[in-house]
Design a protein around this motif. Sequence first.
Motif, PDB file in Angstrom:
ATOM      1  N   ASN A  64      -7.319   5.929  -4.036  1.00  0.00           N
ATOM      2  CA  ASN A  64      -8.245   7.060  -4.027  1.00  0.00           C
ATOM      3  C   ASN A  64      -7.711   8.201  -3.162  1.00  0.00           C
ATOM      4  OD1 ASN A  64     -10.053   5.805  -5.737  1.00  0.00           O
ATOM      5  ND2 ASN A  64     -11.310   4.988  -4.101  1.00  0.00           N
ATOM      6  N   LEU A  65      -7.184   7.855  -1.989  1.00  0.00           N
ATOM      7  CA  LEU A  65      -6.597   8.889  -1.122  1.00  0.00           C
ATOM      8  C   LEU A  65      -5.405   9.562  -1.809  1.00  0.00           C
ATOM      9  CD1 LEU A  65      -6.685   7.017   2.312  1.00  0.00           C
ATOM     10  CD2 LEU A  65      -8.032   9.043   1.693  1.00  0.00           C
ATOM     11  N   SER A  66      -4.571   8.773  -2.480  1.00  0.00           N
ATOM     12  CA  SER A  66      -3.397   9.321  -3.173  1.00  0.00           C
ATOM     13  C   SER A  66      -3.806  10.238  -4.309  1.00  0.00           C
ATOM     14  CB  SER A  66      -2.525   8.188  -3.718  1.00  0.00           C
ATOM     15  OG  SER A  66      -2.058   7.372  -2.680  1.00  0.00           O
ATOM     16  N   ILE A  67      -4.742   9.788  -5.111  1.00  0.00           N
ATOM     17  CA  ILE A  67      -5.224  10.601  -6.244  1.00  0.00           C
ATOM     18  C   ILE A  67      -5.844  11.891  -5.737  1.00  0.00           C
ATOM     19  CG2 ILE A  67      -6.950  10.702  -8.090  1.00  0.00           C
ATOM     20  CD1 ILE A  67      -6.360   7.691  -8.557  1.00  0.00           C
ATOM     21  N   ASN A  68      -6.638  11.796  -4.667  1.00  0.00           N
ATOM     22  CA  ASN A  68      -7.251  13.004  -4.098  1.00  0.00           C
ATOM     23  C   ASN A  68      -6.193  13.983  -3.608  1.00  0.00           C
ATOM     24  OD1 ASN A  68      -9.800  12.019  -4.612  1.00  0.00           O
ATOM     25  ND2 ASN A  68     -10.140  11.277  -2.543  1.00  0.00           N
TER      26      ASN A  68
ATOM     27  N   VAL B  70       0.840  -1.195   0.000  1.00  0.00           N
ATOM     28  CA  VAL B  70       0.000   0.000   0.000  1.00  0.00           C
ATOM     29  C   VAL B  70       0.881   1.254   0.000  1.00  0.00           C
ATOM     30  CG1 VAL B  70      -1.641   1.330   1.397  1.00  0.00           C
ATOM     31  CG2 VAL B  70      -1.980  -1.123   1.069  1.00  0.00           C
ATOM     32  N   PHE B  71       1.917   1.252   0.822  1.00  0.00           N
ATOM     33  CA  PHE B  71       2.843   2.383   0.871  1.00  0.00           C
ATOM     34  C   PHE B  71       3.505   2.599  -0.486  1.00  0.00           C
ATOM     35  CE2 PHE B  71       7.283   3.699   1.112  1.00  0.00           C
ATOM     36  CZ  PHE B  71       7.139   4.973   1.635  1.00  0.00           C
TER      37      PHE B  71
ATOM     38  N   ASP C 184       1.680   8.703   5.294  1.00  0.00           N
ATOM     39  CA  ASP C 184       0.429   9.225   5.857  1.00  0.00           C
ATOM     40  C   ASP C 184      -0.784   8.634   5.145  1.00  0.00           C
ATOM     41  OD1 ASP C 184       1.881  10.778   7.623  1.00  0.00           O
ATOM     42  OD2 ASP C 184       1.596  12.654   6.498  1.00  0.00           O
ATOM     43  N   VAL C 185      -0.713   8.562   3.822  1.00  0.00           N
ATOM     44  CA  VAL C 185      -1.825   8.006   3.048  1.00  0.00           C
ATOM     45  C   VAL C 185      -2.017   6.529   3.379  1.00  0.00           C
ATOM     46  CG1 VAL C 185      -2.494   7.310   0.703  1.00  0.00           C
ATOM     47  CG2 VAL C 185      -1.845   9.669   1.161  1.00  0.00           C
TER      48      VAL C 185
END
Length: 193
Positions: free
Chosen positions: A79-83, A31-32, A47-48
């Motif tokens: 999704n968090l990364s793209i946002n 994930v990281f 953090d993400v």
Amino acid sequence: METTDHQAIQQVLAGDPDAYKVLMDRHFQFVFRIAYRIIGDTADAEDVAQEAFLRAYKSLSTFRHDATFSTWINRIAMNLSINLVERRTRDKVHHAVQIGDDATPTLNTMQIPDTRKSPEHSLLDTEATTIRQAAMASLTPMERTAFTLRHMEELPIAEIATALNIPANSAKQAIFRAVGKLRRSLSPMVMSR
């Protein structure tokens, strides 16, 4: 005997929050890595990844098991990364010149010093890294994510489409567009060598 993801989820839902550690230990690095490749910053990627696991933990009761836990947690992280990338693109302050104690030619990059390299070689490496980062930054978040999952993580198209919640053809098109843009951006660098 190793606990499966499904067993760990069942244990958490049965009231054992410590069982979630099995899922974090098993999936955190992947994930990281995905978050880092989308965002390009180590601290933000960490953090993400942590936020993705926190959100997954809070929503674990809604996990439907129609996909694997790894696909689900990766989708949350993407999704968090793209946002985050899109928010920064809109945030003009983020792109302002940063003031620091030392001037650096490129921000958010680390290079381990190698005493055997000449200054010219180091300069060329820094320049190539800057060009590659600029080429990746020219991609839309969707293109960057699709490209990263396909060519860096070597995931199949079907899994990329599932992770991005788009049809397989759209995933293929995003990858194709990304490759085309990267070729155009990087072709001057290849021609000059």
